[in-house]
Design a protein around this motif. Structure first.
Motif, PDB file in Angstrom:
ATOM      1  N   UNK A 191       8.971  -4.885  15.150  1.00  0.00           N
ATOM      2  CA  UNK A 191       9.371  -3.774  16.019  1.00  0.00           C
ATOM      3  C   UNK A 191       9.058  -2.449  15.334  1.00  0.00           C
ATOM      4  N   UNK A 192       7.942  -1.830  15.706  1.00  0.00           N
ATOM      5  CA  UNK A 192       7.498  -0.555  15.119  1.00  0.00           C
ATOM      6  C   UNK A 192       7.520  -0.627  13.585  1.00  0.00           C
ATOM      7  N   UNK A 193       6.842  -1.614  12.988  1.00  0.00           N
ATOM      8  CA  UNK A 193       6.976  -1.820  11.538  1.00  0.00           C
ATOM      9  C   UNK A 193       6.366  -0.718  10.688  1.00  0.00           C
ATOM     10  N   UNK A 194       5.589   0.190  11.311  1.00  0.00           N
ATOM     11  CA  UNK A 194       4.953   1.264  10.549  1.00  0.00           C
ATOM     12  C   UNK A 194       5.631   2.620  10.732  1.00  0.00           C
ATOM     13  N   UNK A 195       6.581   2.720  11.651  1.00  0.00           N
ATOM     14  CA  UNK A 195       7.050   4.051  12.054  1.00  0.00           C
ATOM     15  C   UNK A 195       7.790   4.788  10.944  1.00  0.00           C
ATOM     16  N   UNK A 196       8.397   4.045   9.995  1.00  0.00           N
ATOM     17  CA  UNK A 196       9.123   4.697   8.895  1.00  0.00           C
ATOM     18  C   UNK A 196       8.309   4.679   7.599  1.00  0.00           C
ATOM     19  N   UNK A 197       7.033   4.329   7.695  1.00  0.00           N
ATOM     20  CA  UNK A 197       6.194   4.133   6.507  1.00  0.00           C
ATOM     21  C   UNK A 197       5.153   5.244   6.432  1.00  0.00           C
ATOM     22  N   UNK A 198       4.953   5.801   5.226  1.00  0.00           N
ATOM     23  CA  UNK A 198       3.945   6.852   5.101  1.00  0.00           C
ATOM     24  C   UNK A 198       2.541   6.262   5.256  1.00  0.00           C
ATOM     25  N   UNK A 199       1.599   7.127   5.595  1.00  0.00           N
ATOM     26  CA  UNK A 199       0.244   6.694   5.938  1.00  0.00           C
ATOM     27  C   UNK A 199      -0.396   5.896   4.805  1.00  0.00           C
ATOM     28  N   UNK A 200      -0.163   6.310   3.566  1.00  0.00           N
ATOM     29  CA  UNK A 200      -0.793   5.649   2.418  1.00  0.00           C
ATOM     30  C   UNK A 200      -0.372   4.189   2.302  1.00  0.00           C
ATOM     31  N   UNK A 201       0.845   3.870   2.721  1.00  0.00           N
ATOM     32  CA  UNK A 201       1.357   2.501   2.580  1.00  0.00           C
ATOM     33  C   UNK A 201       1.004   1.611   3.768  1.00  0.00           C
ATOM     34  N   UNK A 202       0.472   2.210   4.839  1.00  0.00           N
ATOM     35  CA  UNK A 202       0.216   1.411   6.044  1.00  0.00           C
ATOM     36  C   UNK A 202      -0.824   0.320   5.813  1.00  0.00           C
ATOM     37  N   UNK A 203      -1.833   0.605   5.004  1.00  0.00           N
ATOM     38  CA  UNK A 203      -2.852  -0.404   4.723  1.00  0.00           C
ATOM     39  C   UNK A 203      -2.216  -1.616   4.053  1.00  0.00           C
ATOM     40  N   UNK A 204      -1.260  -1.378   3.145  1.00  0.00           N
ATOM     41  CA  UNK A 204      -0.582  -2.490   2.469  1.00  0.00           C
ATOM     42  C   UNK A 204       0.232  -3.318   3.460  1.00  0.00           C
ATOM     43  N   UNK A 205       0.854  -2.655   4.432  1.00  0.00           N
ATOM     44  CA  UNK A 205       1.642  -3.370   5.439  1.00  0.00           C
ATOM     45  C   UNK A 205       0.716  -4.204   6.323  1.00  0.00           C
ATOM     46  N   UNK A 206      -0.414  -3.614   6.731  1.00  0.00           N
ATOM     47  CA  UNK A 206      -1.392  -4.355   7.537  1.00  0.00           C
ATOM     48  C   UNK A 206      -1.891  -5.566   6.755  1.00  0.00           C
ATOM     49  N   UNK A 207      -2.204  -5.363   5.476  1.00  0.00           N
ATOM     50  CA  UNK A 207      -2.651  -6.478   4.629  1.00  0.00           C
ATOM     51  C   UNK A 207      -1.575  -7.561   4.528  1.00  0.00           C
ATOM     52  N   UNK A 208      -0.303  -7.138   4.449  1.00  0.00           N
ATOM     53  CA  UNK A 208       0.795  -8.108   4.339  1.00  0.00           C
ATOM     54  C   UNK A 208       0.879  -8.976   5.595  1.00  0.00           C
ATOM     55  N   UNK A 209       0.735  -8.360   6.767  1.00  0.00           N
ATOM     56  CA  UNK A 209       0.763  -9.135   8.011  1.00  0.00           C
ATOM     57  C   UNK A 209      -0.437 -10.077   8.085  1.00  0.00           C
ATOM     58  N   UNK A 210      -1.610  -9.600   7.674  1.00  0.00           N
ATOM     59  CA  UNK A 210      -2.799 -10.452   7.706  1.00  0.00           C
ATOM     60  C   UNK A 210      -2.647 -11.645   6.756  1.00  0.00           C
ATOM     61  N   UNK A 211      -2.075 -11.406   5.579  1.00  0.00           N
ATOM     62  CA  UNK A 211      -1.836 -12.501   4.628  1.00  0.00           C
ATOM     63  C   UNK A 211      -0.834 -13.502   5.188  1.00  0.00           C
ATOM     64  N   UNK A 212       0.191 -12.993   5.867  1.00  0.00           N
ATOM     65  CA  UNK A 212       1.194 -13.876   6.474  1.00  0.00           C
ATOM     66  C   UNK A 212       0.564 -14.754   7.547  1.00  0.00           C
ATOM     67  N   UNK A 213      -0.381 -14.197   8.300  1.00  0.00           N
ATOM     68  CA  UNK A 213      -1.055 -14.983   9.344  1.00  0.00           C
ATOM     69  C   UNK A 213      -1.944 -16.057   8.726  1.00  0.00           C
ATOM     70  N   UNK A 214      -2.607 -15.726   7.634  1.00  0.00           N
ATOM     71  CA  UNK A 214      -3.449 -16.727   6.965  1.00  0.00           C
ATOM     72  C   UNK A 214      -2.599 -17.867   6.399  1.00  0.00           C
ATOM     73  N   UNK A 215      -1.435 -17.506   5.892  1.00  0.00           N
ATOM     74  CA  UNK A 215      -0.539 -18.517   5.307  1.00  0.00           C
ATOM     75  C   UNK A 215       0.042 -19.421   6.394  1.00  0.00           C
ATOM     76  N   UNK A 216       0.252 -18.864   7.579  1.00  0.00           N
ATOM     77  CA  UNK A 216       0.889 -19.599   8.680  1.00  0.00           C
ATOM     78  C   UNK A 216       0.095 -19.321   9.959  1.00  0.00           C
ATOM     79  N   UNK A 217      -1.102 -19.924  10.094  1.00  0.00           N
ATOM     80  CA  UNK A 217      -2.009 -19.544  11.183  1.00  0.00           C
ATOM     81  C   UNK A 217      -1.513 -19.868  12.594  1.00  0.00           C
ATOM     82  N   UNK A 218      -0.541 -20.751  12.713  1.00  0.00           N
ATOM     83  CA  UNK A 218      -0.006 -21.075  14.042  1.00  0.00           C
ATOM     84  C   UNK A 218       1.086 -20.104  14.489  1.00  0.00           C
ATOM     85  N   UNK A 219       1.529 -19.231  13.590  1.00  0.00           N
ATOM     86  CA  UNK A 219       2.596 -18.287  13.924  1.00  0.00           C
ATOM     87  C   UNK A 219       2.111 -17.257  14.953  1.00  0.00           C
ATOM     88  N   UNK A 220       2.874 -17.079  15.999  1.00  0.00           N
ATOM     89  CA  UNK A 220       2.610 -16.016  16.969  1.00  0.00           C
ATOM     90  C   UNK A 220       3.331 -14.757  16.517  1.00  0.00           C
TER      91      UNK A 220
END
Length: 273
Positions: A191-220
């Protein structure tokens, strides 16, 4: 992506009194498939958070609406046996909120916060002896915490004992993501996972979600956002909401390159992409 994880049919939601009703959702339909990331976008007040809360059983739609239904893996969250579907959804889902400093307990180190969903599962196992999953022991939970922290690119040796006050916003949000994914959920709400995060950290958050999807590819994943620039990086499918209605939806690349609705064009023009 043939398996439907979440589906909503003819969702209506009204707040206020019967004399002064405020309709925030007008007959909305939505389907989320296994392994798919669906972004629900729109300005504040468009109804996106209300819709996703109903999808995850955190809020209830108006009853007595023809054709109304909310289903998790084919099980209705409405009606006589809804509690069983709610229990299953609660066990098999994770949530990442807007502000990690509000969602993490300031008195707990990161390791304890990340472990909490598995500790709660172990308590449930003790109360339900017929549970089919093997009983979790301390070593298994500690290993799962380390794996989850590594998935979001945080060193377990460093962060296991670090408190939220000693973290940046991006680090705290990655701890929150680790907590949300530790039990290998079937579906994740962001739910709006980037709204309280500064721009510099957003790439790390995006990477974290992508890594989570690779670890659990069936997760919606269902992601709520007002920023198309962020969801472009993560979403397979975009749903555009305006005044409680879905005005456009489609595959991410198709929708961004060939928008059909004026409001979608406005969102694209305003996005930092």
């Amino acid at each position: 992506m043939s398996d439907v994880v979440l589906e909503a049919h003819n969702i209506v939601k009204t707040y206020g009194s019967s004399r002064h009703p405020q309709v925030v959702l007008h007959g909305v339909d939505l389907t989320v498939h296994e392994g798919e990331c669906v972004a629900v976008v729109g300005a504040s007040g468009s109804g996106k958070t209300t819709l996703t809360r109903i999808l995850f059983g955190l809020d209830a739609p108006d009853s007595h609406v023809d054709g109304l239904d909310v289903r998790y893996e084919g099980r209705s969250l409405m009606g006589d046996h809804a509690h069983e579907a709610h229990d299953l959804l609660r066990m098999q889902s994770g949530i990442v909120y807007q502000n990690p400093f509000e969602s993490l307990d300031p008195r707990w180190p990161a390791g304890r916060s990340v472990a909490e969903p598995l500790q709660l599962r172990r308590i449930a196992q003790r109360h339900h002896h017929a549970h089919q999953e093997p009983m979790l022991d301390d070593a298994a939970i500690a290993q799962a915490v380390a794996d989850a922290l590594e998935t979001v690119a945080l060193d377990p040796q460093e962060f296991m004992w670090r408190y939220p006050v000693d973290m940046s916003g991006g680090q705290a949000q990655r701890v929150a993501i680790a907590r949300a994914i530790i039990k290998q959920p079937h579906v994740l709400l962001a739910d709006e996972p980037m709204s309280a995060i500064d721009v510099a950290a957003r790439i790390q958050i995006i990477d974290a979600f992508e890594s989570a999807r690779k670890r659990n590819p069936n997760m919606a994943i269902v992601m709520v956002s007002h920023d198309l620039g962020v969801v472009q990086q993560l979403a397979d499918h975009i749903v555009v909401m305006l005044d409680g209605r879905i005005v456009e939806q489609g595959p991410t690349e198709e929708l961004l390159h060939n928008p059909q609705h004026d409001y979608t064009r406005e969102l694209i023009a305003a996005a930092t992409m």
